[in-house]
Scaffold this motif. Structure first.
Motif, PDB file in Angstrom:
ATOM      1  N   LEU A   1      -5.245  -3.704  -6.292  1.00 40.45           N
ATOM      2  CA  LEU A   1      -6.703  -3.844  -6.194  1.00 40.45           C
ATOM      3  C   LEU A   1      -7.376  -2.497  -5.953  1.00 40.45           C
ATOM      4  O   LEU A   1      -8.452  -2.215  -6.504  1.00 40.45           O
ATOM      5  N   LEU A   2      -6.732  -1.654  -5.138  1.00 41.76           N
ATOM      6  CA  LEU A   2      -7.276  -0.328  -4.883  1.00 41.76           C
ATOM      7  C   LEU A   2      -7.320   0.483  -6.182  1.00 41.76           C
ATOM      8  O   LEU A   2      -8.324   1.152  -6.474  1.00 41.76           O
ATOM      9  N   CYS A   3      -6.258   0.402  -6.954  1.00 41.56           N
ATOM     10  CA  CYS A   3      -6.219   1.124  -8.233  1.00 41.56           C
ATOM     11  C   CYS A   3      -7.263   0.577  -9.203  1.00 41.56           C
ATOM     12  O   CYS A   3      -7.927   1.347  -9.916  1.00 41.56           O
TER      13      CYS A   3
ATOM     14  N   ALA B   1     -10.081  -0.880  -8.412  1.00 44.69           N
ATOM     15  CA  ALA B   1     -11.404  -0.452  -7.948  1.00 44.69           C
ATOM     16  C   ALA B   1     -11.676   0.983  -8.366  1.00 44.69           C
ATOM     17  O   ALA B   1     -12.779   1.319  -8.829  1.00 44.69           O
ATOM     18  N   GLY B   2     -10.657   1.847  -8.219  1.00 50.81           N
ATOM     19  CA  GLY B   2     -10.820   3.231  -8.670  1.00 50.81           C
ATOM     20  C   GLY B   2     -11.063   3.308 -10.157  1.00 50.81           C
ATOM     21  O   GLY B   2     -11.917   4.091 -10.621  1.00 50.81           O
ATOM     22  N   LEU B   3     -10.342   2.497 -10.920  1.00 45.99           N
ATOM     23  CA  LEU B   3     -10.536   2.475 -12.368  1.00 45.99           C
ATOM     24  C   LEU B   3     -11.941   1.985 -12.720  1.00 45.99           C
ATOM     25  O   LEU B   3     -12.581   2.508 -13.645  1.00 45.99           O
ATOM     26  N   GLY B   4     -12.418   0.984 -11.976  1.00 43.30           N
ATOM     27  CA  GLY B   4     -13.765   0.480 -12.217  1.00 43.30           C
ATOM     28  C   GLY B   4     -14.829   1.539 -11.999  1.00 43.30           C
ATOM     29  O   GLY B   4     -15.793   1.652 -12.778  1.00 43.30           O
ATOM     30  N   VAL B   5     -14.662   2.340 -10.943  1.00 43.90           N
ATOM     31  CA  VAL B   5     -15.621   3.420 -10.686  1.00 43.90           C
ATOM     32  C   VAL B   5     -15.555   4.454 -11.805  1.00 43.90           C
ATOM     33  O   VAL B   5     -16.597   4.952 -12.277  1.00 43.90           O
TER      34      VAL B   5
ATOM     35  N   GLY C   1     -18.001   4.099  -4.377  1.00 41.07           N
ATOM     36  CA  GLY C   1     -16.576   4.301  -4.563  1.00 41.07           C
ATOM     37  C   GLY C   1     -15.816   4.370  -3.248  1.00 41.07           C
ATOM     38  O   GLY C   1     -14.730   3.784  -3.099  1.00 41.07           O
ATOM     39  N   LEU C   2     -16.388   5.067  -2.266  1.00 40.66           N
ATOM     40  CA  LEU C   2     -15.726   5.195  -0.967  1.00 40.66           C
ATOM     41  C   LEU C   2     -15.683   3.860  -0.225  1.00 40.66           C
ATOM     42  O   LEU C   2     -14.685   3.537   0.427  1.00 40.66           O
ATOM     43  N   VAL C   3     -16.753   3.082  -0.319  1.00 43.62           N
ATOM     44  CA  VAL C   3     -16.766   1.770   0.332  1.00 43.62           C
ATOM     45  C   VAL C   3     -15.657   0.885  -0.232  1.00 43.62           C
ATOM     46  O   VAL C   3     -14.909   0.234   0.512  1.00 43.62           O
ATOM     47  N   LEU C   4     -15.519   0.882  -1.555  1.00 53.48           N
ATOM     48  CA  LEU C   4     -14.453   0.090  -2.172  1.00 53.48           C
ATOM     49  C   LEU C   4     -13.074   0.596  -1.738  1.00 53.48           C
ATOM     50  O   LEU C   4     -12.176  -0.201  -1.448  1.00 53.48           O
ATOM     51  N   MET C   5     -12.921   1.910  -1.698  1.00 53.24           N
ATOM     52  CA  MET C   5     -11.633   2.484  -1.319  1.00 53.24           C
ATOM     53  C   MET C   5     -11.262   2.116   0.107  1.00 53.24           C
ATOM     54  O   MET C   5     -10.123   1.735   0.390  1.00 53.24           O
TER      55      MET C   5
END
Length: 384
Positions: free
Chosen positions: A292-294, A296-300, A322-326
């Motif tokens: 999920l972390l990856c 989210a990064g891909l989505g950003v 991006g930081l909030v998701l991370m």
């Protein structure tokens, strides 16, 4: 643990009295002098008093001790990381150092001159934050830089972190300064150097490099983006490179595997956030959290391609998201990390309250109508 809780309670007692007195002063005496007195009370009660007491007693959260030990190792062996033999023989999570080499600088006074109030890393975190954050406000065109710097510093988010730990605060200040240098009078090379140093301090600064480079590419063209990236990579490589060349395994295990929960010992960072909750369910949950972390990064990253930010305010908001998701999805995370998005938001809002003017090259100010930052960003009307 009992120690962090006792530190938090002590700070809370000092800060509660300070904030109440500051509020009473402002409400009872409406003038600029009342504001100054309130800021003085806040600074004294929420930061100076608890930090001084804890520094004198040598009490801190474990991460401060990690940095102090990393600085000692740096002086003795040239690397802020323990040897593989020491790490393999220990089951203490604090034997790992998840920070990149620049962070050890804040522990050098203690490593060189021994324990003491003035050599406490938190003192240097505080001085570094105040100086760099004030510079970030000034460069971004904020008004009344001194008062705003004191105000932000004594807010609970920053003052609490500095009093008991403070490791993320200087990284936040560097991010603000790097973005500021790309705003009113863009200086891509200098901004690259600043953000490169931030990236060599902690991995939480890495997303800022991608967002800032994308914004520069769209706004100022390929040449500016390349100069920025080259400066950032050169600064980070000059600092991380020697350690990576001589101790590559230690660098990867401490700064990548350990924060992702892939090392032998798990990080003590925890919270009821989704990433940590999933990790607590077992290996499958940990894998899901990392995936999920990856994603989210891909989505950003996809959002940067589809709708790239065209000015610093919109780039700042994209970084905040991006930081909030991370932080929500990271396997090892805590609520304190949300200081980054909150601090970036505070810097942006204060800077947007500053002077409105045409940029030197004749383009309208980036806060002008029609260039509003996305996702609720505050855009002030132009001076015209």
């Amino acid at each position: 643990d009992a120690l962090p809780i006792s530190l938090h309670r002590l700070w809370g007692l000092f800060a509660a009295v300070a904030y109440v007195l500051a509020a009473v002063v402002v409400l009872a005496w409406r003038s600029s002098r009342a504001v100054d007195l309130a800021l003085l009370l806040g600074a004294g009660g929420a930061l100076v008093a608890p930090l001084s007491l804890l520094a004198e007693q040598g009490r801190w959260q474990p991460e401060v001790g990690v940095i102090a030990r990393g600085a000692r190792l740096l002086v003795q062996h040239g690397s802020p990381y323990e040897s593989q033999a020491v790490v393999s023989a220990s089951h203490d999570p604090n034997i790992y150092n998840p920070y990149l080499p620049v962070m050890a600088i804040f522990g050098l006074p203690r490593a060189l001159f021994g324990p003491g109030f003035i050599t406490d890393p938190r003192i240097w975190f505080t001085l570094g934050f105040v100086a760099v954050f004030a510079a970030a406000l000034a460069v971004a065109g904020a008004r009344d830089v001194l008062r705003w710097t004191v105000f932000v510093t004594v807010t609970p988010v920053i003052a609490f972190s500095l009093a008991v730990g403070g490791t993320d605060v200087p990284v936040l200040a560097l991010l603000c300064l790097g973005l500021a240098l790309l705003w009113r009078r863009p200086q891509p090379v200098v901004a690259g150097l600043v953000l490169g140093i931030a990236a060599a301090t902690k991995a939480t600064a890495w997303p800022a490099l991608i967002v800032a480079a994308t914004m520069l590419l769209v706004r100022d063209g390929k040449h500016a983006a390349v100069r920025f990236l080259l400066a950032a990579i050169a600064a980070a490589a000059a600092i991380i490179g020697p350690v990576a060349a001589v101790w590559p395994h230690a660098l990867v295990e401490n700064t990548i595997l350990f924060p992702l929960g892939l090392a032998k010992v798990r990080s003590q960072a925890d919270s009821p956030l989704p990433g940590h909750v999933l990790t607590d369910t077992g290996p499958a949950g940990h894998t899901i959290a990392v995936v999920l972390l990856c994603l989210a990064g891909l989505g950003v990253l996809v959002s940067l391609v589809i709708r790239p930010p065209r000015n610093v305010p919109s780039a700042t908001w994209r970084l905040i998201i991006g930081l909030v998701l991370m932080f929500m999805l990271a396997p090892a995370t805590r609520f304190g990390y949300f200081m980054y998005p909150l601090g970036l938001w505070a810097w942006l809002i204060v800077s947007q309250l500053g002077a409105r003017r045409l940029r030197p090259e004749g383009r309208p100010d980036e806060d002008a109508p029609g260039e509003r930052p996305p996702h609720g960003g505050v855009a002030q009307p132009s001076a015209a």
